[in-house]
Motif scaffolding. Structure first.
Motif, PDB file in Angstrom:
ATOM      1  N   ASP A 318       0.910  -1.229  -0.087  1.00 25.78           N
ATOM      2  CA  ASP A 318      -0.093   0.021   0.039  1.00 25.78           C
ATOM      3  C   ASP A 318       0.807   1.223   0.083  1.00 25.78           C
ATOM      4  N   GLY A 319       1.929   1.333   0.477  1.00 23.77           N
ATOM      5  CA  GLY A 319       3.067   2.129   0.472  1.00 23.77           C
ATOM      6  C   GLY A 319       3.356   2.660   1.809  1.00 23.77           C
ATOM      7  N   PHE A 320       4.092   3.713   2.072  1.00 23.77           N
ATOM      8  CA  PHE A 320       4.484   4.149   3.313  1.00 23.77           C
ATOM      9  C   PHE A 320       3.462   5.300   3.866  1.00 23.77           C
ATOM     10  N   VAL A 321       2.960   5.122   4.888  1.00 21.45           N
ATOM     11  CA  VAL A 321       2.014   5.920   5.572  1.00 21.45           C
ATOM     12  C   VAL A 321       2.553   7.449   5.584  1.00 21.45           C
ATOM     13  N   GLY A 322       1.702   8.196   5.043  1.00 23.21           N
ATOM     14  CA  GLY A 322       2.163   9.699   5.053  1.00 23.21           C
ATOM     15  C   GLY A 322       2.969  10.128   4.224  1.00 23.21           C
ATOM     16  N   GLU A 371       0.270   0.854  -9.179  1.00 26.70           N
ATOM     17  CA  GLU A 371      -0.630  -0.183  -8.653  1.00 26.70           C
ATOM     18  C   GLU A 371      -0.271   0.097  -7.005  1.00 26.70           C
ATOM     19  N   PHE A 372       0.880   0.490  -6.448  1.00 27.84           N
ATOM     20  CA  PHE A 372       1.373   0.455  -5.265  1.00 27.84           C
ATOM     21  C   PHE A 372       1.370   1.602  -4.671  1.00 27.84           C
ATOM     22  N   GLU A 373       0.398   2.519  -4.780  1.00 27.61           N
ATOM     23  CA  GLU A 373       0.192   4.046  -4.446  1.00 27.61           C
ATOM     24  C   GLU A 373      -1.178   4.261  -3.739  1.00 27.61           C
ATOM     25  N   THR A 374      -1.312   3.192  -2.780  1.00 28.17           N
ATOM     26  CA  THR A 374      -2.763   3.227  -2.014  1.00 28.17           C
ATOM     27  C   THR A 374      -2.456   4.328  -1.216  1.00 28.17           C
ATOM     28  N   GLU A 375      -1.364   4.394  -0.217  1.00 25.66           N
ATOM     29  CA  GLU A 375      -1.298   5.529   0.897  1.00 25.66           C
ATOM     30  C   GLU A 375      -0.853   6.872   0.152  1.00 25.66           C
ATOM     31  N   LYS A 376      -0.453   6.848  -1.046  1.00 30.28           N
ATOM     32  CA  LYS A 376      -0.216   8.274  -1.413  1.00 30.28           C
ATOM     33  C   LYS A 376      -1.261   8.834  -2.196  1.00 30.28           C
ATOM     34  N   LYS A 378      -4.435   7.951  -0.752  1.00 34.00           N
ATOM     35  CA  LYS A 378      -5.243   8.282   0.478  1.00 34.00           C
ATOM     36  C   LYS A 378      -4.662   9.871   1.078  1.00 34.00           C
ATOM     37  N   PHE A 379      -3.337   9.741   1.157  1.00 35.76           N
ATOM     38  CA  PHE A 379      -2.587  11.095   1.567  1.00 35.76           C
ATOM     39  C   PHE A 379      -3.341  12.180   0.476  1.00 35.76           C
ATOM     40  N   LEU A 380      -3.134  12.204  -0.456  1.00 38.61           N
ATOM     41  CA  LEU A 380      -3.683  13.409  -1.100  1.00 38.61           C
ATOM     42  C   LEU A 380      -5.158  13.626  -1.227  1.00 38.61           C
ATOM     43  N   ARG A 381      -5.931  12.614  -1.265  1.00 33.59           N
ATOM     44  CA  ARG A 381      -7.276  12.961  -0.802  1.00 33.59           C
ATOM     45  C   ARG A 381      -7.590  13.549   0.377  1.00 33.59           C
ATOM     46  N   GLU A 382      -6.944  13.221   1.410  1.00 38.54           N
ATOM     47  CA  GLU A 382      -7.092  13.747   2.808  1.00 38.54           C
ATOM     48  C   GLU A 382      -6.609  15.275   2.884  1.00 38.54           C
ATOM     49  N   GLN A 383      -5.350  15.346   2.171  1.00 38.26           N
ATOM     50  CA  GLN A 383      -5.027  16.849   1.829  1.00 38.26           C
ATOM     51  C   GLN A 383      -5.959  17.727   1.371  1.00 38.26           C
ATOM     52  N   LYS A 384      -6.457  17.466   0.018  1.00 37.45           N
ATOM     53  CA  LYS A 384      -7.318  18.055  -0.706  1.00 37.45           C
ATOM     54  C   LYS A 384      -8.873  18.422   0.219  1.00 37.45           C
ATOM     55  N   SER A 385      -9.023  17.515   1.083  1.00 35.71           N
ATOM     56  CA  SER A 385     -10.325  17.437   2.150  1.00 35.71           C
ATOM     57  C   SER A 385     -10.130  18.831   2.902  1.00 35.71           C
ATOM     58  N   THR A 386      -8.985  18.418   3.169  1.00 37.23           N
ATOM     59  CA  THR A 386      -8.568  19.503   4.441  1.00 37.23           C
ATOM     60  C   THR A 386      -8.422  20.749   3.865  1.00 37.23           C
TER      61      THR A 386
END
Length: 399
Positions: A318-322, A371-376, A378-386
């Motif tokens: 999934d990638g490195f969290v954050g 394919e292995f950028e799940t955490e990336k 997710k992070f970008l979606r959270e940043q956009k939402s913030t």
């Protein structure tokens, strides 16, 4: 209330095999693809895939039961027990980590052997090692007290299931082992892979023969059945898929433990197996990508960079969290800010890192493929939402 084992025709489970025909077809196709993928990777990649998959299965199977183990300790124990590392390389692993690793290794090495009481006694001894509260270790339960699966608190317990009394367990397990071996591809009455693996799990956990460890052993039995069907060990990430759907898994077990009709259970379990095969396929691709990734960069990185890259890859598919930041890099390596920035920029130039964000929001991600950028993502979606919630347009936050 009657439980399934109290029904007149126990253990003759009722199901529609036709309803699983499409699942069986997809399983055979996808598992063949998986076998083919592992056959063409080199020896080093194959070993890494095996250790990664077995480590993840060990961690997830234990996590389903509420036990959190250390990935590095489990991996080192697997490496030692498979003969890939020195004898004392797993000295930091505790009894539970060594025990679940031992179960995984035995299931891997003996997948094609018939099931026996002794095999399961050995599994249970391993995974219960170090448990002072368990009386019956390496044997079936003997307590006269009812074996119940309950939730709630004292005075307000809810009984989800009650297993056969201990006095009945040896006879029940004789029948289970006979069925398991007879229904194997080499048995006298072979049945299709998903039907066999589905029944094996619910049949075994309904007997609940051990004082503890039944869930982990039940999943190991299903994995053994699937491995026998494809003629290869340890290729299906079953516990990973079950852990992702843990609530539904327990719900389905509870819904199907009162009657012998198990169509709903078999449908759920079959879908879960297909998810497990797809996850294993993805893990093969990840193993190949990360091996080639290190081949491309290892001669061009210093000790600090190599340490950070290894830590990020160890986070999994999934990638490195954050993502990686300058501050994280400094903390991991002890480097001063100027050195950390220089190291990170060199990794980006090398193609090891991709970069997102601006200013304080800059993050760096391993370049292993989309394919292995799940955490990336997710992070970008959270940043956009913030940014939306703050009322600050994303274009003007870092002018």
């Amino acid at each position: 209330m009657k439980w399934n084992w109290q029904q007149k025709n126990w253990p003759d489970f009722i199901y529609s095999g036709k309803a699983l025909d499409e699942f069986e077809r997809v399983f055979l196709v996808e598992s063949s693809k998986l076998v083919g993928a592992t056959a063409i990777i080199n020896e080093e990649e194959g070993r890494k895939f095996t250790i990664d998959l077995m480590s993840e299965e060990a961690l997830k199977s234990s996590k389903i039961e509420g036990e959190i183990l250390d990935r590095d300790s489990v991996s080192s124990s697997l490496l030692r027990q498979l003969g890939f590392a020195p004898q004392y390389s797993d000295h930091r692993a505790n009894d539970k980590e060594k025990g679940i690793a031992a179960l995984m290794v035995d299931n891997y090495e003996t997948f094609d052997q018939p099931l026996s009481h002794e095999m399961m006694f050995n599994w249970q001894s391993n995974i219960i090692a170090g448990s002072w509260r368990i009386q019956d270790i390496g044997k079936y339960r003997t307590s006269k007290e009812p074996m119940q699966v309950v939730s709630g608190y004292e005075g307000h317990y809810k009984v989800h299931f009650e297993a056969p009394p201990a006095v009945s367990v040896p006879k029940e397990m004789d029948a289970f082992i006979a069925w398991y071996n007879d229904s194997s591809p080499q048995g006298t009455n072979p049945i299709s892979p998903l039907i066999r693996a589905s029944i094996a799990h619910i049949y075994f956990v309904s007997i609940h023969p051990f004082e503890d460890g039944n869930g982990r052993i039940g999943r190991a039995l299903s994995e053994k059945a699937l491995a026998q069907s494809i003629g290869r060990p340890a290729l299906v990430a079953l516990s990973h898929a079950i852990e992702k759907n843990r609530k539904e898994y327990y719900k389905q077990l509870e819904q199907n433990n009162k009657e012998l009709t198990i169509d709903l259970w078999m449908s759920f379990f079959s879908k879960t197996v297909l998810q497990a095969v797809n996850h294993a396929q993805k893990l093969v691709r990840f193993t190949v990508n990360k091996t080639r990734f290190f081949d491309n960069v290892q001669q061009q990185t210093n000790e600090r960079q190599a340490k950070v890259l290894s830590r990020m890859v160890a986070a999994g598919m999934d990638g490195f969290v954050g993502g990686m930041s300058v501050k994280k890099y400094m903390k991991m390596t002890g480097a001063i800010e100027r050195t950390a920035i220089r190291d990170i920029q060199a990794l980006e130039k090398l193609g090891a890192f991709t970069k997102t964000g601006k200013g304080r929001g800059v993050r760096y991600w391993l370049n292993l493929g989309e394919e292995f950028e799940t955490e990336k993502n997710k992070f970008l979606r959270e940043q956009k939402s913030t940014k939306r919630l703050s009322g600050i347009p994303s274009e003007s936050r870092h002018p």
